[in-house]
Design a protein around this motif. Structure first.
Motif, PDB file in Angstrom:
ATOM      1  N   ASP A  91      10.744  -6.052   1.169  1.00 25.19           N
ATOM      2  CA  ASP A  91      10.381  -7.198   1.237  1.00 25.19           C
ATOM      3  C   ASP A  91       9.287  -7.372   1.818  1.00 25.19           C
ATOM      4  O   ASP A  91       7.666  -8.110   0.866  1.00 25.19           O
ATOM      5  CB  ASP A  91      10.727  -8.106   2.440  1.00 25.19           C
ATOM      6  N   MET A  92       8.124  -6.567   2.858  1.00 26.77           N
ATOM      7  CA  MET A  92       7.215  -6.314   3.075  1.00 26.77           C
ATOM      8  C   MET A  92       5.620  -6.386   1.885  1.00 26.77           C
ATOM      9  O   MET A  92       4.770  -6.254   1.616  1.00 26.77           O
ATOM     10  CB  MET A  92       6.600  -5.676   4.383  1.00 26.77           C
ATOM     11  N   LEU A  93       6.658  -5.610   1.340  1.00 23.38           N
ATOM     12  CA  LEU A  93       5.066  -4.092  -0.091  1.00 23.38           C
ATOM     13  C   LEU A  93       5.525  -6.075  -0.481  1.00 23.38           C
ATOM     14  O   LEU A  93       4.019  -5.973  -0.830  1.00 23.38           O
ATOM     15  CB  LEU A  93       6.502  -3.369  -0.794  1.00 23.38           C
ATOM     16  N   GLN A  94       6.064  -6.374  -1.221  1.00 20.66           N
ATOM     17  CA  GLN A  94       6.135  -7.849  -2.277  1.00 20.66           C
ATOM     18  C   GLN A  94       5.228  -8.864  -0.798  1.00 20.66           C
ATOM     19  O   GLN A  94       4.174  -9.824  -2.214  1.00 20.66           O
ATOM     20  CB  GLN A  94       7.288  -8.851  -2.452  1.00 20.66           C
ATOM     21  N   GLN A  97       1.702  -7.743  -1.247  1.00 25.89           N
ATOM     22  CA  GLN A  97       0.673  -7.775  -2.884  1.00 25.89           C
ATOM     23  C   GLN A  97       0.663  -9.351  -2.590  1.00 25.89           C
ATOM     24  O   GLN A  97      -0.807  -9.327  -3.632  1.00 25.89           O
ATOM     25  CB  GLN A  97       1.596  -7.517  -4.163  1.00 25.89           C
ATOM     26  N   ILE A  98       1.108 -10.072  -3.133  1.00 26.28           N
ATOM     27  CA  ILE A  98       0.878 -11.797  -2.386  1.00 26.28           C
ATOM     28  C   ILE A  98      -0.062 -12.662  -1.517  1.00 26.28           C
ATOM     29  O   ILE A  98      -0.936 -12.952  -2.634  1.00 26.28           O
ATOM     30  CB  ILE A  98       1.734 -12.950  -2.395  1.00 26.28           C
ATOM     31  N   LEU A  99      -0.513 -11.539  -0.283  1.00 25.45           N
ATOM     32  CA  LEU A  99      -1.119 -11.398   0.627  1.00 25.45           C
ATOM     33  C   LEU A  99      -2.912 -11.090  -0.597  1.00 25.45           C
ATOM     34  O   LEU A  99      -3.917 -11.705  -0.320  1.00 25.45           O
ATOM     35  CB  LEU A  99      -0.981 -11.220   1.304  1.00 25.45           C
ATOM     36  N   THR A 100      -2.413 -10.049  -0.960  1.00 30.51           N
ATOM     37  CA  THR A 100      -3.290  -8.642  -0.918  1.00 30.51           C
ATOM     38  C   THR A 100      -4.504  -9.910  -2.899  1.00 30.51           C
ATOM     39  O   THR A 100      -5.195 -10.778  -2.497  1.00 30.51           O
ATOM     40  CB  THR A 100      -3.389  -7.653  -1.754  1.00 30.51           C
ATOM     41  N   SER A 101      -3.437 -10.418  -3.312  1.00 27.73           N
ATOM     42  CA  SER A 101      -4.489 -10.827  -4.856  1.00 27.73           C
ATOM     43  C   SER A 101      -4.460 -12.345  -3.795  1.00 27.73           C
ATOM     44  O   SER A 101      -5.980 -12.807  -4.299  1.00 27.73           O
ATOM     45  CB  SER A 101      -2.532 -10.969  -5.745  1.00 27.73           C
ATOM     46  N   LEU A 102      -3.703 -13.280  -3.182  1.00 28.53           N
ATOM     47  CA  LEU A 102      -4.702 -14.715  -2.783  1.00 28.53           C
ATOM     48  C   LEU A 102      -5.448 -14.442  -2.146  1.00 28.53           C
ATOM     49  O   LEU A 102      -6.319 -15.590  -2.277  1.00 28.53           O
ATOM     50  CB  LEU A 102      -3.510 -15.002  -2.622  1.00 28.53           C
ATOM     51  N   GLU A 103      -5.154 -13.798  -0.900  1.00 26.91           N
ATOM     52  CA  GLU A 103      -6.140 -13.718  -0.045  1.00 26.91           C
ATOM     53  C   GLU A 103      -7.928 -13.398  -0.127  1.00 26.91           C
ATOM     54  O   GLU A 103      -8.859 -13.624   0.106  1.00 26.91           O
ATOM     55  CB  GLU A 103      -6.101 -12.935   1.308  1.00 26.91           C
ATOM     56  N   TRP A 170       2.180 -15.287   4.992  1.00 28.88           N
ATOM     57  CA  TRP A 170       1.562 -15.037   6.354  1.00 28.88           C
ATOM     58  C   TRP A 170       2.106 -15.118   7.618  1.00 28.88           C
ATOM     59  O   TRP A 170       2.591 -13.954   8.381  1.00 28.88           O
ATOM     60  CB  TRP A 170       0.184 -15.441   6.293  1.00 28.88           C
ATOM     61  N   ASP A 171       2.758 -15.654   7.708  1.00 26.72           N
ATOM     62  CA  ASP A 171       3.905 -16.437   8.762  1.00 26.72           C
ATOM     63  C   ASP A 171       5.158 -14.902   9.017  1.00 26.72           C
ATOM     64  O   ASP A 171       5.281 -14.811   9.811  1.00 26.72           O
ATOM     65  CB  ASP A 171       4.453 -17.934   8.480  1.00 26.72           C
ATOM     66  N   ARG A 172       5.681 -14.635   7.570  1.00 29.49           N
ATOM     67  CA  ARG A 172       6.749 -14.041   7.557  1.00 29.49           C
ATOM     68  C   ARG A 172       5.489 -12.532   7.974  1.00 29.49           C
ATOM     69  O   ARG A 172       6.763 -12.092   8.469  1.00 29.49           O
ATOM     70  CB  ARG A 172       7.102 -13.901   6.348  1.00 29.49           C
ATOM     71  N   ALA A 173       5.017 -12.033   7.415  1.00 26.51           N
ATOM     72  CA  ALA A 173       4.534 -10.698   7.364  1.00 26.51           C
ATOM     73  C   ALA A 173       4.438 -11.277   9.077  1.00 26.51           C
ATOM     74  O   ALA A 173       3.931 -10.072   9.656  1.00 26.51           O
ATOM     75  CB  ALA A 173       3.012 -10.825   6.567  1.00 26.51           C
ATOM     76  N   HIS A 174       3.721 -12.000   9.649  1.00 21.64           N
ATOM     77  CA  HIS A 174       3.567 -11.632  11.374  1.00 21.64           C
ATOM     78  C   HIS A 174       4.739 -11.039  12.056  1.00 21.64           C
ATOM     79  O   HIS A 174       4.679 -10.633  13.111  1.00 21.64           O
ATOM     80  CB  HIS A 174       3.209 -13.384  11.588  1.00 21.64           C
ATOM     81  N   ARG A 175       5.738 -11.282  11.602  1.00 19.50           N
ATOM     82  CA  ARG A 175       6.722 -10.988  12.105  1.00 19.50           C
ATOM     83  C   ARG A 175       6.883  -9.236  12.166  1.00 19.50           C
ATOM     84  O   ARG A 175       6.871  -8.278  13.281  1.00 19.50           O
ATOM     85  CB  ARG A 175       8.606 -11.037  11.640  1.00 19.50           C
ATOM     86  N   ALA A 176       6.347  -8.918  11.978  1.00 15.86           N
ATOM     87  CA  ALA A 176       6.286  -7.219  11.344  1.00 15.86           C
ATOM     88  C   ALA A 176       5.162  -7.013  12.356  1.00 15.86           C
ATOM     89  O   ALA A 176       5.295  -5.528  12.287  1.00 15.86           O
ATOM     90  CB  ALA A 176       6.315  -6.887   9.726  1.00 15.86           C
ATOM     91  N   GLN A 213     -12.363  -8.223   0.855  1.00 16.44           N
ATOM     92  CA  GLN A 213     -10.835  -8.489   1.254  1.00 16.44           C
ATOM     93  C   GLN A 213     -10.076  -7.891   0.675  1.00 16.44           C
ATOM     94  O   GLN A 213      -8.175  -7.834   1.086  1.00 16.44           O
ATOM     95  CB  GLN A 213     -10.443 -10.351   1.327  1.00 16.44           C
ATOM     96  N   ARG A 214      -9.740  -7.687  -0.552  1.00 16.96           N
ATOM     97  CA  ARG A 214      -8.855  -7.373  -1.584  1.00 16.96           C
ATOM     98  C   ARG A 214      -8.709  -5.345  -0.865  1.00 16.96           C
ATOM     99  O   ARG A 214      -7.021  -5.073  -0.611  1.00 16.96           O
ATOM    100  CB  ARG A 214      -9.374  -7.055  -2.727  1.00 16.96           C
ATOM    101  N   ALA A 215      -9.765  -5.204  -0.785  1.00 12.23           N
ATOM    102  CA  ALA A 215      -9.654  -3.672  -0.162  1.00 12.23           C
ATOM    103  C   ALA A 215      -9.010  -4.059   1.477  1.00 12.23           C
ATOM    104  O   ALA A 215      -8.100  -2.653   2.150  1.00 12.23           O
ATOM    105  CB  ALA A 215     -11.091  -2.711  -0.272  1.00 12.23           C
ATOM    106  N   HIS A 216      -9.320  -4.673   2.283  1.00 10.51           N
ATOM    107  CA  HIS A 216      -8.521  -4.677   3.607  1.00 10.51           C
ATOM    108  C   HIS A 216      -7.461  -4.901   3.334  1.00 10.51           C
ATOM    109  O   HIS A 216      -6.538  -4.157   4.244  1.00 10.51           O
ATOM    110  CB  HIS A 216      -9.343  -6.070   4.134  1.00 10.51           C
ATOM    111  N   ARG A 217      -6.571  -5.868   2.856  1.00 10.97           N
ATOM    112  CA  ARG A 217      -5.234  -6.501   3.092  1.00 10.97           C
ATOM    113  C   ARG A 217      -4.922  -5.011   2.199  1.00 10.97           C
ATOM    114  O   ARG A 217      -3.686  -4.598   2.359  1.00 10.97           O
ATOM    115  CB  ARG A 217      -5.375  -6.901   1.852  1.00 10.97           C
ATOM    116  N   LYS A 218      -4.980  -4.469   1.288  1.00  6.28           N
ATOM    117  CA  LYS A 218      -4.416  -2.846   0.703  1.00  6.28           C
ATOM    118  C   LYS A 218      -4.132  -2.330   1.920  1.00  6.28           C
ATOM    119  O   LYS A 218      -2.952  -1.160   2.116  1.00  6.28           O
ATOM    120  CB  LYS A 218      -5.092  -2.604  -0.099  1.00  6.28           C
ATOM    121  N   ARG A 219      -5.182  -1.644   2.389  1.00  9.53           N
ATOM    122  CA  ARG A 219      -5.875  -0.774   4.047  1.00  9.53           C
ATOM    123  C   ARG A 219      -3.876  -1.115   4.706  1.00  9.53           C
ATOM    124  O   ARG A 219      -3.720  -0.094   5.150  1.00  9.53           O
ATOM    125  CB  ARG A 219      -6.789  -0.395   4.306  1.00  9.53           C
ATOM    126  N   ALA A 220      -4.608  -2.201   5.625  1.00 11.04           N
ATOM    127  CA  ALA A 220      -2.863  -3.047   5.628  1.00 11.04           C
ATOM    128  C   ALA A 220      -1.774  -2.965   6.170  1.00 11.04           C
ATOM    129  O   ALA A 220      -0.826  -2.904   6.231  1.00 11.04           O
ATOM    130  CB  ALA A 220      -3.799  -3.883   6.927  1.00 11.04           C
TER     131      ALA A 220
END
Length: 236
Positions: A91-94, A97-103, A170-176, A213-220
């Motif tokens: 779930d987190m991988l997917q 992937q969404i956050l990386t693209s849209l952010e 983003w809220d869902r990722a907050h849990r992890a 931003q894309r590099a930041h999200r991919k690294r995180a």
């Protein structure tokens, strides 16, 4: 905010808010309890138990539970109440992937708008708060400032549809993130990347802003998923 403070806020809101608004109060309160892992994956409670915990009547609680089920945060079973659903590494991988693209798109849009320093001040203030929190090793304050940064970024992009989609994931990722906050390295890299993003946006370079931003999200995302796999955390 602690669990007791979250619940007390709900009780106060019920005494003050119009009856038609109590479904929103119940929804916000329960959602926060889930996203902050106060009610972690697998937590179960009947509708009556939730209403008693929040100090509210059952009707707004029922409305809130139906909405949270539609969002995929809980499962509601007749006569058995609700259960908080887990989030898996897949779930987190997917989600990432969404956050990386849209952010990245959001960052590009903000840069293209050519906003002045006053308009960008919320981003600068958030990065300053992140840096200050690290100086005193206050990871909770850092996490709050980080969320404020992303919330402001999405608001400044000017695309409400994009903002709503990203905030949901983003809220869902907050849990992890909250579960692993103290398991990960000190977020120095993340703070620096936010500062670099503000500089790119201020320069009006949309391509650079999107790239940062894309590099930041991919690294995180890679860091988080590696940690989950290493620790064998198959559900959050």
């Amino acid at each position: 905010m602690s669990a007791s403070n979250t619940v007390q806020t709900a009780k106060t809101a019920e005494s003050e808010a119009p009856s038609g608004r109590m479904g929103d109060v119940a929804y916000t309160t329960i959602r926060k309890l889930i996203l902050d892992n106060v009610w972690s994956a697998g937590y179960q409670a009947t509708e009556a138990e939730v209403a008693a915990e929040l100090g509210m009547s059952r009707t707004p609680v029922r409305e809130a539970l139906m909405k949270l089920q539609q969002e995929g945060l809980i499962k509601v079973t007749p006569r058995h109440g609700m259960q908080v659903l887990p989030i898996s590494p897949e779930d987190m991988l997917q989600i990432y992937q969404i956050l990386t693209s849209l952010e990245a798109t959001a960052a590009e849009l903000v840069a293209e708008r050519g906003l002045d320093d006053a308009s960008l001040k919320p981003l600068s203030d958030a990065t300053a708060a992140m840096d200050a929190a690290l100086q005193v090793d206050d990871l909770d304050a850092w996490a709050f400032a980080d969320e404020q940064f992303h919330a402001h970024l999405l608001t400044l992009c000017g695309n409400e549809y994009l903002r709503n989609v990203v905030l949901n994931f983003w809220d869902r990722a907050h849990r992890a993130r909250m579960v692993t906050l103290r398991m990960r390295p000190k977020p120095v890299h993340s703070t620096r990347e936010h500062i670099e993003l503000v500089a790119a946006i201020r320069s009006g370079d949309a391509n650079l802003a999107g790239s940062v931003q894309r590099a930041h999200r991919k690294r995180a995302g890679t860091e988080l998923l590696s940690l989950l796999n290493r620790l064998g955390l198959n559900r959050l």
